[in-house]
Design an enzyme around this catalytic site. Structure first.
Site, mmCIF file in Angstrom:
data_model
loop_
_atom_site.group_PDB
_atom_site.id
_atom_site.type_symbol
_atom_site.label_atom_id
_atom_site.label_comp_id
_atom_site.label_asym_id
_atom_site.label_seq_id
_atom_site.Cartn_x
_atom_site.Cartn_y
_atom_site.Cartn_z
ATOM 1 N N ARG A 1 -11.645 -25.264 23.237
ATOM 2 C CA ARG A 1 -10.976 -24.587 22.020
ATOM 3 C C ARG A 1 -10.467 -23.082 22.219
ATOM 4 O O ARG A 1 -9.817 -22.387 21.807
ATOM 5 C CB ARG A 1 -11.303 -24.735 20.712
ATOM 6 C CG ARG A 1 -11.180 -26.336 20.235
ATOM 7 C CD ARG A 1 -11.226 -26.578 18.542
ATOM 8 N NE ARG A 1 -12.907 -26.442 18.722
ATOM 9 C CZ ARG A 1 -13.527 -25.426 17.818
ATOM 10 N NH1 ARG A 1 -12.962 -24.729 17.316
ATOM 11 N NH2 ARG A 1 -14.793 -25.549 17.774
ATOM 12 N N LYS B 1 -18.666 -40.171 20.990
ATOM 13 C CA LYS B 1 -18.851 -39.161 19.734
ATOM 14 C C LYS B 1 -18.421 -39.984 18.673
ATOM 15 O O LYS B 1 -17.314 -40.773 18.603
ATOM 16 C CB LYS B 1 -18.130 -38.164 20.277
ATOM 17 C CG LYS B 1 -18.257 -36.744 19.008
ATOM 18 C CD LYS B 1 -17.272 -35.717 19.636
ATOM 19 C CE LYS B 1 -17.173 -34.730 18.608
ATOM 20 N NZ LYS B 1 -16.453 -33.636 19.189
ATOM 21 N N GLU C 1 -22.558 -28.096 24.420
ATOM 22 C CA GLU C 1 -21.079 -28.735 24.497
ATOM 23 C C GLU C 1 -20.215 -27.343 24.163
ATOM 24 O O GLU C 1 -20.051 -26.972 23.344
ATOM 25 C CB GLU C 1 -21.007 -29.804 23.393
ATOM 26 C CG GLU C 1 -19.233 -30.277 23.424
ATOM 27 C CD GLU C 1 -19.083 -31.054 22.274
ATOM 28 O OE1 GLU C 1 -17.990 -31.180 21.885
ATOM 29 O OE2 GLU C 1 -20.021 -32.029 21.945
ATOM 30 N N THR D 1 -13.857 -30.782 23.520
ATOM 31 C CA THR D 1 -12.348 -30.974 23.039
ATOM 32 C C THR D 1 -11.610 -30.994 24.413
ATOM 33 O O THR D 1 -10.540 -30.139 24.798
ATOM 34 C CB THR D 1 -12.122 -29.542 22.543
ATOM 35 O OG1 THR D 1 -12.997 -29.047 21.142
ATOM 36 C CG2 THR D 1 -10.640 -29.715 21.805
#
Length: 327
Positions: A51, A135, A47, A75
Site C-alpha cells: 500500500r 490469512k 509483512e 497487499t
C-alpha cells in the site's frame, strides 16, 4: 525444495514468532532502523505492505541488512507485485483476498503465498489451489474467534493467520486455537511511531507484546535434597510454617504447589526453577533470540506433538530453569 516444503517451513517459522507486524513504511531510508527495532524487541519478521510506494525497496533493505529475517510482502494484488517482492528478497507474499491467478502464478514460481479469506467457499478454493495456510481477514470485523471456529472447523488441514482487529489484548485468545499459526497486526508498528522515527518505542511495543504472548509465570522452586527423608523434612517445615500442605510423590515431595523437594539431587547445583508459559515452543525460540539456549535433550511433548517441557542450558544462581506448558 518444493513449494509444499517452502509453505511448511514458512508455517513453522511464523508459528515460532507468533506475531507478524503489518508495516506501511513510506520512507525507504528508515527500513534498516525499523528492522533493527523489531529484532531488538524480539520480532524477527515483518509483512511489508504494497500500500506504500517503494515497498519492494523496503523489503530489499531489510533482507540485505538481516538475511535471516522473515520478511514478507503484504497487499500483493498482482503477479507483477509478487515478482517485484520476491526479487527484492521477500520470503512470502500475502493478500487481503483470494485471486486464483495470483495464487497460481506464485505457486508456479515457488513463492509461498497466503491469500486472505473469510468464508467456507474461499477456504475450499484455497484448498483446491493446493494451499493449507491462509490469512483470515478481517478477523475481528468478520466475527472474531467464534466465527473462525465455526467456519474453519470442518477443514482439518487448514491453518490460519488472523489479521484485522487483532491487538495485544486479544492476541492470546486467537493463538490458543490450534488452527491458528500466528496473528498479524499493525498495532506493533503504529504510524504515529513510524512518523516520529521512535525506534525505541517500537522496540518496547514488540517486547511488551512478546512477553504478553508468552505469559511467563513462576510456578515452583525445586530444592535438591540428599535423600527422601530430608525431602520430607523440608516439606514438613513449609507445611508447619506456611500451611503448604505436603504431598509425597515418586521422585519428590511437594509443599503445596510452590516448593518441590527432590528426594535426590536433580538438575542444578541448588535445584531448579519452573516457569510456565503459554507456548513452550515459542518461548524456546524467543529465549534463543535473547541469548538463552535450550537443552534439546530435555524436550518433552504431549500426545499431539506439542512441546510441554524444556530446560535451559544456563543456570540461574545455581538453579536450573525449565519451561512448562501453562495449563
Amino acid at each position: 525444495m518444493t513449494i509444499k516444503q517452502k509453505l511448511d517451513n514458512l508455517v513453522e517459522e511464523l508459528g515460532n514468532v507468533g506475531i507478524v507486524p503489518v508495516i506501511k513504511l513510506d520512507k525507504v531510508e528508515n527500513a534498516k532502523q525499523l528492522a533493527k527495532a523489531l529484532r531488538d524487541g524480539g520480532i524477527n519478521c515483518a509483512e511489508v505492505t504494497f500500500r506504500a510506494k517503494g515497498a519492494d525497496q523496503v523489503i530489499k533493505a531489510m533482507t540485505e541488512a538481516y538475511p535471516d529475517m522473515l520478511v514478507g510482502a503484504g497487499t500483493v494484488l498482482t503477479c507483477e507485485q509478487a515478482d517485484a517482492a520476491y526479487k527484492a528478497g521477500a520470503k512470502f507474499c500475502v493478500a487481503p483476498g483470494l485471486n486464483p491467478k495470483v495464487v497460481k502464478h506464485c505457486l508456479d514460481k515457488g513463492i509461498p503465498f497466503a491469500p486472505g479469506l473469510s468464508s467456507a467457499s474461499e477456504i475450499e478454493q484455497a484448498l483446491e489451489l493446493g494451499l493449507d495456510f491462509a490469512k483470515f481477514f478481517p478477523a475481528e470485523q468478520a466475527g472474531g474467534l467464534p466465527y473462525i471456529k465455526s467456519v474453519c472447523g470442518p477443514y482439518t488441514t487448514m491453518r490460519f493467520m488472523p489479521t484485522g482487529g487483532v491487538t495485544a489484548d486479544n492476541l492470546n485468545t486467537y493463538l490458543a486455537y490450534d488452527k491458528i499459526v500466528c496473528c498479524g497486526g499493525s498495532w506493533i508498528v503504529p504510524s504515529k511511531l513510524l512518523e516520529a522515527e521512535d525506534w525505541a518505542g517500537i522496540t518496547a511495543l514488540c517486547r511488551e507484546a512478546i512477553d504478553k504472548m508468552l505469559g511467563f509465570k513462576m510456578v515452583h522452586v525445586g530444592i535438591n535434597c540428599a535423600n527422601p527423608e530430608e525431602a520430607e523434612s523440608v516439606a514438613d517445615k513449609f507445611d508447619a510454617a506456611f500451611g503448604f500442605t505436603k504431598k509425597v510423590g515418586n521422585s519428590s515431595v511437594f509443599a503445596s504447589t510452590y516448593v518441590e523437594c527432590m528426594k535426590s539431587p536433580f538438575k542444578g547445583d541448588m535445584g531448579h526453577i519452573a516457569v510456565s508459559t503459554n507456548s513452550v515452543k515459542r518461548a524456546v525460540y524467543q529465549l534463543k533470540m535473547r541469548g538463552f539456549e535450550a537443552d534439546e535433550s530435555s524436550f518433552k511433548y504431549d500426545k499431539a506433538g506439542n512441546m510441554t517441557v524444556a530446560y535451559l542450558k544456563d543456570s540461574f544462581g545455581g538453579f536450573a530453569v525449565h519451561l512448562v506448558q501453562a495449563k
